[in-house]
Scaffold this motif. Sequence first.
Motif, PDB file in Angstrom:
ATOM      1  N   ASP A 429      20.338   1.343   1.021  1.00 10.56           N
ATOM      2  CA  ASP A 429      20.418   2.630   0.336  1.00 10.56           C
ATOM      3  C   ASP A 429      19.155   3.022  -0.416  1.00 10.56           C
ATOM      4  O   ASP A 429      19.123   4.077  -1.036  1.00 10.56           O
ATOM      5  CB  ASP A 429      21.586   2.610  -0.677  1.00 10.56           C
ATOM      6  CG  ASP A 429      22.907   2.336   0.001  1.00 10.56           C
ATOM      7  OD1 ASP A 429      23.090   2.825   1.134  1.00 10.56           O
ATOM      8  OD2 ASP A 429      23.730   1.608  -0.574  1.00 10.56           O
ATOM      9  N   GLY A 430      18.170   2.138  -0.447  1.00 14.28           N
ATOM     10  CA  GLY A 430      16.988   2.535  -1.190  1.00 14.28           C
ATOM     11  C   GLY A 430      16.022   1.415  -1.481  1.00 14.28           C
ATOM     12  O   GLY A 430      16.088   0.326  -0.910  1.00 14.28           O
ATOM     13  N   THR A 471      19.467  10.702   2.718  1.00 11.99           N
ATOM     14  CA  THR A 471      19.344  10.468   1.285  1.00 11.99           C
ATOM     15  C   THR A 471      19.134   8.987   0.994  1.00 11.99           C
ATOM     16  O   THR A 471      19.738   8.137   1.643  1.00 11.99           O
ATOM     17  CB  THR A 471      20.657  10.919   0.607  1.00 11.99           C
ATOM     18  OG1 THR A 471      20.830  12.302   0.860  1.00 11.99           O
ATOM     19  CG2 THR A 471      20.636  10.666  -0.877  1.00 11.99           C
ATOM     20  N   TRP A 472      18.290   8.670   0.035  1.00 12.21           N
ATOM     21  CA  TRP A 472      18.180   7.295  -0.453  1.00 12.21           C
ATOM     22  C   TRP A 472      17.856   7.306  -1.938  1.00 12.21           C
ATOM     23  O   TRP A 472      17.575   8.350  -2.511  1.00 12.21           O
ATOM     24  CB  TRP A 472      17.164   6.471   0.339  1.00 12.21           C
ATOM     25  CG  TRP A 472      15.761   7.017   0.362  1.00 12.21           C
ATOM     26  CD1 TRP A 472      15.268   7.955   1.234  1.00 12.21           C
ATOM     27  CD2 TRP A 472      14.668   6.665  -0.506  1.00 12.21           C
ATOM     28  NE1 TRP A 472      13.947   8.213   0.962  1.00 12.21           N
ATOM     29  CE2 TRP A 472      13.550   7.432  -0.093  1.00 12.21           C
ATOM     30  CE3 TRP A 472      14.516   5.784  -1.575  1.00 12.21           C
ATOM     31  CZ2 TRP A 472      12.307   7.337  -0.722  1.00 12.21           C
ATOM     32  CZ3 TRP A 472      13.276   5.671  -2.205  1.00 12.21           C
ATOM     33  CH2 TRP A 472      12.192   6.450  -1.777  1.00 12.21           C
ATOM     34  N   THR A 473      17.951   6.130  -2.543  1.00 14.04           N
ATOM     35  CA  THR A 473      17.812   6.015  -3.998  1.00 14.04           C
ATOM     36  C   THR A 473      16.570   5.211  -4.364  1.00 14.04           C
ATOM     37  O   THR A 473      16.382   4.089  -3.887  1.00 14.04           O
ATOM     38  CB  THR A 473      19.046   5.319  -4.601  1.00 14.04           C
ATOM     39  OG1 THR A 473      20.211   6.087  -4.268  1.00 14.04           O
ATOM     40  CG2 THR A 473      18.927   5.199  -6.119  1.00 14.04           C
ATOM     41  N   SER A 475      14.989   3.231  -7.333  1.00 16.32           N
ATOM     42  CA  SER A 475      15.395   2.612  -8.605  1.00 16.32           C
ATOM     43  C   SER A 475      14.158   2.090  -9.318  1.00 16.32           C
ATOM     44  O   SER A 475      13.372   1.342  -8.743  1.00 16.32           O
ATOM     45  CB  SER A 475      16.359   1.448  -8.347  1.00 16.32           C
ATOM     46  OG  SER A 475      17.505   1.912  -7.672  1.00 16.32           O
ATOM     47  N   GLU A 505      17.974   5.461 -11.636  1.00 13.93           N
ATOM     48  CA  GLU A 505      18.211   5.692 -10.212  1.00 13.93           C
ATOM     49  C   GLU A 505      18.048   7.172  -9.887  1.00 13.93           C
ATOM     50  O   GLU A 505      18.663   8.024 -10.533  1.00 13.93           O
ATOM     51  CB  GLU A 505      19.626   5.249  -9.831  1.00 13.93           C
ATOM     52  CG  GLU A 505      19.826   3.742  -9.917  1.00 13.93           C
ATOM     53  CD  GLU A 505      21.212   3.311  -9.477  1.00 13.93           C
ATOM     54  OE1 GLU A 505      21.317   2.217  -8.896  1.00 13.93           O
ATOM     55  OE2 GLU A 505      22.173   4.070  -9.713  1.00 13.93           O
ATOM     56  N   THR A 507      18.526   9.661  -6.718  1.00 15.99           N
ATOM     57  CA  THR A 507      19.048   9.784  -5.351  1.00 15.99           C
ATOM     58  C   THR A 507      18.849  11.212  -4.885  1.00 15.99           C
ATOM     59  O   THR A 507      19.256  12.161  -5.564  1.00 15.99           O
ATOM     60  CB  THR A 507      20.551   9.439  -5.333  1.00 15.99           C
ATOM     61  OG1 THR A 507      20.736   8.142  -5.891  1.00 15.99           O
ATOM     62  CG2 THR A 507      21.096   9.461  -3.907  1.00 15.99           C
ATOM     63  N   ARG A 508      18.183  11.382  -3.750  1.00 19.03           N
ATOM     64  CA  ARG A 508      17.967  12.740  -3.243  1.00 19.03           C
ATOM     65  C   ARG A 508      17.494  12.701  -1.793  1.00 19.03           C
ATOM     66  O   ARG A 508      17.266  11.634  -1.230  1.00 19.03           O
ATOM     67  CB  ARG A 508      16.954  13.500  -4.111  1.00 19.03           C
ATOM     68  CG  ARG A 508      15.632  12.765  -4.282  1.00 19.03           C
ATOM     69  CD  ARG A 508      14.700  13.471  -5.243  1.00 19.03           C
ATOM     70  NE  ARG A 508      13.979  14.562  -4.606  1.00 19.03           N
ATOM     71  CZ  ARG A 508      13.668  15.703  -5.215  1.00 19.03           C
ATOM     72  NH1 ARG A 508      14.022  15.909  -6.458  1.00 19.03           N
ATOM     73  NH2 ARG A 508      12.997  16.646  -4.579  1.00 19.03           N
TER      74      ARG A 508
END
Length: 656
Positions: A429-430, A471-473, A475, A505, A507-508
């Motif tokens: 996810d990121g 989308t990914w995050t 951090s 975080e 996320t977009r």
Amino acid sequence: MSPTPVKAPVSPLSTARLAVRPLGMDQVTVTGGFWADWQRRNREVTVPHALGWLERDGSVENLRRLDDGDTGAPHRGLWFSDSDVYKVLEAISWDQGRGSSDGLPAGVGDLIEVVRRAQEPGGYVNSFVQAGFDVRWDNLVKSHELYCMGHLIQAGVAYRRGTGRDELFDIARSAADCVVREFSGGRRKDTDGHPEIEMALVELYRQTGEAAYLQVAQQLVDVRGYGVLKASGHFGPVYYQDATPVREQTTVVGHAVRALYLLSGIVDIYLETGEHALLATALRQVESLTATKTYLNGAVGSRFDGEAFGEEYELPQDLVYGETCATIANIMLAWRLLLATGDGRHADTIERALYNLFSASTSVERTAFFYNNPAHRRSAHAPAPTQGRPQRAEAPGTRPAWFDCACCPPNIMRTVAALGAYVATHTDDGVQVHQYLPAAVDTAVASFAMETRYPLDGAVSVTVTETREETWTLSLRVPAWCRGAAVSVNGETVDVAANARGYLEITRDWRAGDVVELSLPMPMRFTVPHPSVDATRGCVAIERGPVVYCLEGVDQPEDVDLGRVELVVDAPIEESPRDVCGQVVPVATVEAVARDDAGWSRTGWAPLAQQPDTGSRRVRLTAIPYHLWANRGPSTMRIFVPVWGTQPGAGDEPPR
Ligand SMILES: [Zn+2]
């Protein structure tokens, strides 16, 4: 989830219990600043320095003469000197992994050939035992045979990952196979007096998929803690980590490096097997370590006797041992716990260690080293001898160029060479950024460039250069010391607070060219110690961002004795840039009271409220980053300083 190991010291399998996944040093390139400069000097200056010393101190010769058949000559240095050779080879291998040097340094191919020729056909290699100074596998409590082979295995794995070549890897695997034949299936019930091979065997398992390596690592952990080493004499089972089964241990005890290497191996085994009791004991012990047995500068292991952890809050400043290897072992452990949990506290531990004790352990030229690291030096004298072993001082009164027990310098070298691996991680996810430095980060999710002068200031800019569609995050760690962190994307403030693990975080749907600006305010601050630490009660230290400051005698007015000063903490700390040893850094100017205790004469105590008069005057003192101390000749130094007004009879107002 690549099944291929990444170019990093810790590369768990895709089935491992990971909160976040490591990136290889070919995916995180340190592009500038303090660490890039150190990596360059590490390669150009420290590696040749170390290779020279390994020849001079006999470590290479001990191995070389096994092939010559010259086994009658005395073994030179300590009985585990082979490990120093392997650790330097590991550092060189990670250096190669960064793709930043022009092939192997001169002589390294020959050095690997020396190891190959010393190794027996069955894989066994140990220059001390093979020369007849000990009986094979007969004295494991002290012999360091598995310890040395563990470092050989780590070097071999690093060589394969860093260079893509096999010469040293094949030697390492043969040594590991020898260990498997000797120990696996409970053939032996004992283990090595110095943990280290556990994490090496797990890493070889990760590299090869061969389950026997993981099984032996697990066995070596499981047998420990029942007195199997039959340790006697001054150093008993606690020192050797053999007094309590690991799953029952509640805090770190005994020899600090042994304890933390063992815990690192334990977390490695947890990651691959999922045995939660192993993670639980590591987290329990680390919580105790961080809260009650860690120094502000990142030192761990307070006692000279047994190079050991003390009791809770036993943190003397002038008598601290603080071995460099112990803090490096703590970095290794914290990194594994960060991978296991994703908790930023472990990245905080790494940051505190890196910018303070770790950096102070090495001269600015990167050719002289502290073995034990003072937090307070009362007089401008040479370093305390390490366990009575002579040290060879290149710069008298500061750091020696090498040691008879040379464990620390190669440990520093391999950490610096692999530093990129500790900067960031990824998930499906990121991407998570744990350490801030100029770097190019390249992952399957996205690529970005990080620009910063950190820790000179707290502005960090992340520019996305490539991104996937979805989308990914992103951090970003907010260090525990930081108040008022703020972040924006393309100039627009993002209203987000750090999550429970300490990360902001965002996320977009990212686009190439997006710019994230992170601001981590780092004003100078006074830091107070836990009130249970007797050695520093009533004292403060100065910090700025992740950097611990110290007062070094050479920076103070000539007539000021750092043993007789007290800080006025209601006055502001003034900050200004200054060149210290070629590095322009913020230095702190603080108000203080200097005491003249002539009235005390030779009396050590007095009735309360009848103390002899002391003269006192106001002075201004200068504090520099601790990591730069001891580069300008012998000097006094202290990190914690008493606060004016906390002593009985101090008076109501500081003198003007
Ligand atoms: Zn050491």
